[in-house]
Design an enzyme around this catalytic site. Structure first.
Site: not given
Ligand code: NAD
Length: 347
Positions: A246, A136, A218, A186, A242
């Site tokens: 959620d 980001y 994942d 990852k 992020d």
């Protein structure tokens, strides 16, 4: 005496924040509250979503209690004047790099979860998300390839200092809970993740009592819905955090129950419900104030280092829920204020 900056914001922000302030007030802790506008409310009052006076108050205060910002009527404004810039600006200016999101299911709310009750009942985890780095905040660009095709490019990068400081927060949090830390990355594909894993392993030496495991993002996403009860503390970078935070919040039922903290190096922070300004129910007295009230508990624990009254607030919310108090999002008929009353009565 501690100074709390109260930035209620827009929509249901002022409604839920008022209940959180009532609960803090009831504890007789020698707190002073100073209110200031943020978001759309500040744009209307001062032509900017984060006016200098609001920022100065947030910087001066011992902690910030934030409501929520945003409303459809501001969607047409240019990006830097939109309400969301208030929260982004505060994170940046206050150097709030550590986002803490506890996710637990309060007994009695099993049916509100998207998961089967038996699986949902076991959720009691904390997500520690890095908040000021990663893809980001890397370089963003777009252009055309030599063949004339449009492309977009975003750079993912973490340096070891950024990784180590968020890892320390997560290890310390795990040491104070069940002693288990999962680091999500990852590393099979991304160099950023390979460095992340190396550094997290190095920080582990300072926390011998914490059991560290690693998981690819994942798999972590899959495990969060398969068996969330296996997790204690989860640490991840900005992008993965992020998404996973959620996902985890929906496993625990209503968005109206979940608080969060964003902390700087010294533990000073901004505390807010994870939900937004909910324009669809704003002004109707329907909003669930529990996420805001639980954010106030986090404020006491993390910024003011007052764990006992924080525990009392959390126990009072649990008791109010166990006693049957429910706002509409939880399938009940309590108004925002009636829910606040139920928590106060339990306190
Ligand atoms: P939202 O969280 O505001 O609402 C999503 C849904 O959840 C709505 O149906 C809403 O009624 C419900 N809901 C949310 N909080 C609730 C509560 N306490 N009690 C009962 N029901 C609740 O998300 P959205 O609709 O995507 O966004 C609305 C506005 O909020 C947008 O302008 C968005 O940018 C902003 N937003 C702000 C923040 C923040 O201030 N940190 C975070 C997310 C979204």
């Amino acid at each position: 005496m501690a100074l709390i900056a109260v930035l209620p914001g827009d929509g249901i922000g002022p409604e839920v924040t008022a209940e959180a302030v009532r609960v803090l007030d009831a504890l007789d802790l020698d707190l002073t509250f100073a209110h200031a506008p943020a978001g759309g409310a500040a744009y209307l009052a001062a032509a900017h979503p984060l006016p200098p006076e609001t920022l100065a108050l947030a910087q001066r205060a011992d902690a910030v209690l934030f409501g929520a910002v945003g409303a459809p009527e501001y969607d047409g404004l240019e990006r830097e004047l939109r309400p969301e810039q208030a929260i982004l600006g505060l994170r940046k200016r206050l150097k709030l790099f550590a986002n803490l999101r506890p996710v637990r299911l309060f007994p009695g709310l099993e049916d509100a979860s998207a998961l089967k009750p038996d699986i949902a009942r076991a959720i009691d985890l904390l997500i520690v998300r890095e908040l000021t780095g990663d893809i980001y905040f890397g370089e963003h660009s777009r252009g055309r390839t030599p063949d004339g095709l449009r492309y977009g490019r975003d750079v993912m990068q973490y340096d070891e200092a950024e990784i180590a400081r968020i890892a320390r927060i997560a290890f310390a949090a795990a040491a104070g809970r069940r002693g288990q830390l999962l680091s999500v990355d990852k590393a099979n594909v991304l160099e950023t993740s390979a460095v992340w894993r190396e550094v997290v392993n190095e920080v582990r030496r300072d926390f011998p009592g914490v059991q560290l495991t690693h998981m690819y993002v994942d798999n972590a996403a899959m495990q969060l819905v398969r068996d969330p009860g296996q997790f204690d503390v989860i640490v991840c970078g900005n992008l993965f955090g992020d998404i996973l935070s959620d996902q985890a919040s929906m496993c625990a039922g209503s968005i109206g129950m979940l608080p969060s903290a964003a902390l700087d190096e010294d533990g000073k922070g901004l505390f807010e419900p994870i939900h937004g300004s909910a324009p669809d129910i704003a002004g109707q007295g329907k909003a669930n104030p529990c996420a805001a009230i639980l954010s106030a508990a986090m404020l006491l624990r993390h910024s003011l280092r007052l764990p006992e009254p924080a525990d009392r607030i959390e126990a009072a919310v649990a008791a109010a829920i166990a006693g049957g108090a429910r706002t509409a999002d939880l399938g009940g008929t309590c108004s925002t204020q009636a829910m606040g009353d139920a928590v106060l009565a339990a306190l």
